[in-house]
Design an enzyme around this catalytic site. Structure first.
Site, PDB file in Angstrom:
ATOM      1  N   HIS A  37       0.833  -1.204   0.000  1.00 51.15           N
ATOM      2  CA  HIS A  37       0.000   0.000   0.000  1.00 51.15           C
ATOM      3  C   HIS A  37       0.868   1.254   0.000  1.00 51.15           C
ATOM      4  O   HIS A  37       0.578   2.222  -0.715  1.00 51.15           O
ATOM      5  CB  HIS A  37      -0.905   0.004   1.227  1.00 51.15           C
ATOM      6  CG  HIS A  37      -1.552   1.334   1.458  1.00 51.15           C
ATOM      7  ND1 HIS A  37      -2.556   1.818   0.650  1.00 51.15           N
ATOM      8  CD2 HIS A  37      -1.298   2.302   2.369  1.00 51.15           C
ATOM      9  CE1 HIS A  37      -2.907   3.026   1.072  1.00 51.15           C
ATOM     10  NE2 HIS A  37      -2.172   3.341   2.101  1.00 51.15           N
ATOM     11  N   CYS A  49       0.993  -4.351 -17.290  1.00 53.61           N
ATOM     12  CA  CYS A  49      -0.001  -3.654 -16.472  1.00 53.61           C
ATOM     13  C   CYS A  49       0.299  -3.785 -14.978  1.00 53.61           C
ATOM     14  O   CYS A  49      -0.525  -3.424 -14.150  1.00 53.61           O
ATOM     15  CB  CYS A  49      -1.407  -4.168 -16.770  1.00 53.61           C
ATOM     16  SG  CYS A  49      -1.633  -5.937 -16.512  1.00 53.61           S
TER      17      CYS A  49
END
Length: 545
Positions: free
Chosen positions: A185, A477
């Protein structure tokens, strides 16, 4: 001044005074037993509501992704299963309320960790909620980011989404954590804010006397000083030379695309100049559902995300679920090693009805929105699996089908896989995890997840060559695409499109535009020949300089 090294996950160099994120409170004791267990148990739910209220108040002051993160964490604090289990521990085992919350939350966290993958990434969130409720029960200051009176470098063991959802990049010049990895995160947040960050700095928290820090998110170097250091923000990325058209200096096309998972992400990608979408994650439509969403519900949800890209290419990834993202309506049971279990396309082959309904909804949403929609399947291992998916997609009325390259076997047989589909897209986060047998959430193994690892780059190069020989596109990606320097290397390895978070789009577009393809290829060759991630990065930078 002491020097430390971690994994640089967001480029740039900044310095300033240190602001430390408060550590969680000590583990609550199991004694003394409460005199009135019923009254003690009754304290838990109000404490959880107090935590949720504070988070909802913060959410009311922000918008977009920050609002969603804070509201999700607040909802987690109100989870009746968490509080009910804690109440039972008080009344059944005579535990004090703080200890009961600690054990209840840890039980939930252990289950998520065992599931692996996406759910393992939520363990930090559960621990964050646990610590906030315990602080409320004890009347103590909750853990988290302190109120900043001046621009600072934030230092922490790790950061939970709720810690950082409403961070002000004008006050936080850099992030440094002792734990975490390239896909944590903290890494994703720093890249979205455009501030330097270094994670997995082992031993960092032992330097309690440091008051200033110099952080280089490009190299992973951190200098800690017992004396004040100049306060300097990182210079913004030079993106003025990018006009929104993905290409090299000699006009070789390289798609600069967005990664999206909801309508807000799509709007942000359009605003940043994305030429389309390289990864539309459809899990948002399923993760909170106790029953499979109907085809009409899916169609409307997808169309809302696709609408900003009318007339532009969008690659929609079908449901990436299974043992690591267990959904109640799939009833997949448990597995001893979920990361290597039934997930992605493996679920779809077991539940073809779920896949067929999703493909039909995607085809309908494409018609509704006017976007140029392709679909791709996750967790594909063989050419036979790729052919099966492509046939299913075309039968649903979607002409262009591809697959994710996340499994080393698919990379090694890329030529055969490409013979069955129209394109492939490399998911570098999972590919690195499987190549190095290293959990991408394990801070101690963060260096193995570094996208600059030469072994990973060599696999990407193999897929790039296969794509060129087949005359078919090869995308990236994963988070690797958001690194401006690495983006040029990827282009040099044969990658034809790069898909990333919206905030990274201008800088990556400018970096690709800054050099001709021959220079990017020279940088790629230099990185491939390097013995380590740091050496690969240095070699690529030198080649482009």
């Amino acid at each position: 001044m002491s020097r430390w090294t971690g994994v640089g996950v967001s480029p740039g160099r900044a310095s300033g005074p240190i602001a430390r994120v408060a550590e969680p409170l000590p583990e609550p004791a199991a004694h003394p037993e409460p005199a009135d267990p019923a009254a003690e148990a009754a304290r838990i739910r109000p404490a959880a509501e107090e935590v949720a209220d504070a988070l909802f108040q913060r959410a009311a002051r922000v918008t977009g992704e920050a609002k969603a993160v804070l509201e999700t964490t607040a909802a987690m604090a109100l989870d009746p299963a968490l509080t009910a289990q804690a109440e039972k521990l008080v009344t059944g085992r005579a535990l004090p309320a703080p200890r009961a919350v600690f054990e209840s939350a840890n039980g939930f966290a252990d289950g998520l960790a065992a599931a692996g993958g996406y759910l393992a990434e939520r363990v930090r969130d559960v621990h964050d909620v646990r610590d906030r409720i315990i602080a409320a029960l004890l009347g103590a200051t909750p853990p988290g980011v302190p109120d900043l009176e001046r621009p600072s470098v934030l230092v922490a063991r790790d950061l939970a989404p709720a810690d950082t959802a409403d961070l002000d990049p004008g006050q936080v010049f850099a992030l440094v954590t002792a734990e975490g990895g390239p896909t944590s995160h903290t890494a994703i947040l720093a890249r979205s804010l455009g501030i330097p960050a270094v994670v997995a700095v082992r031993g960092l928290l032992a330097e309690t006397g440091a008051v200033g820090a110099v952080v280089d998110g490009s190299t992973g170097a951190v200098e800690l000083s017992a004396e004040p250091v100049p306060t300097r923000a990182a210079e913004p990325a030079a993106d003025a030379d990018w006009d929104g058209t993905g290409r090299t200096a000699d006009d070789r096309p390289v798609g600069i695309l967005g990664n999206v998972g909801a309508a807000g992400d799509a709007r942000a990608a359009v605003a940043a100049g994305a030429g389309g979408v390289g990864l539309f994650r459809t899990e948002f439509c399923f993760l909170a559902a106790t029953e499979e969403p109907g085809e009409d519900v899916q169609r409307a949800a997808y169309a809302e995300v696709l609408a900003p890209f009318a007339g532009k290419p969008v690659v929609v990834r079908t449901l990436d679920a299974g043992a690591d993202k267990p959904l109640p309506f799939l009833d997949m049971g448990t597995e001893p090693n979920p990361a290597l279990g039934v997930r992605g396309l493996r679920v779809a082959r077991d539940r073809t009805d779920v896949l067929d309904r999703q493909l039909s909804a995607i085809a309908g949403a494409a018609a509704d929105s006017g976007a140029q929609v392709s679909v791709m399947a996750p967790m594909v291992s063989t050419a036979e699996e790729a052919a099966w998916f492509a046939a299913r997609a075309r039968a649903a009325g979607i002409d262009r089908a591809g697959v994710m390259i996340e499994v080393p076997a698919a990379a090694l047989t890329a030529a055969e896989v490409l013979a069955e589909v129209d394109f492939v897209s490399l998911g570098t986060n999972d590919l690195a995890q499987y190549v190095f047998a290293a959990d991408r959430m394990a801070g101690a193994l963060a260096e193995l997840g570094d996208p600059w690892q030469p072994a990973l780059l060599r696999l990407i190069g193999m897929v790039g060559r296969a794509g060129a020989e087949a005359g078919k596109p090869v995308g990236v990606c994963g988070e690797a695409a958001a690194d401006p320097l690495l983006a040029g290397v990827l282009a040099g390895l044969g990658v034809t499109s790069l898909s990333m978070t919206a905030s990274a789009i201008p800088a990556v577009g400018a970096a690709v535009r800054a050099h001709p393809m021959a220079a990017h290829r020279a940088a790629a060759e230099a990185a491939l020949a390097a013995p380590s991630p740091a050496a690969a990065k240095e070699a690529a930078a030198a080649a482009l300089a």
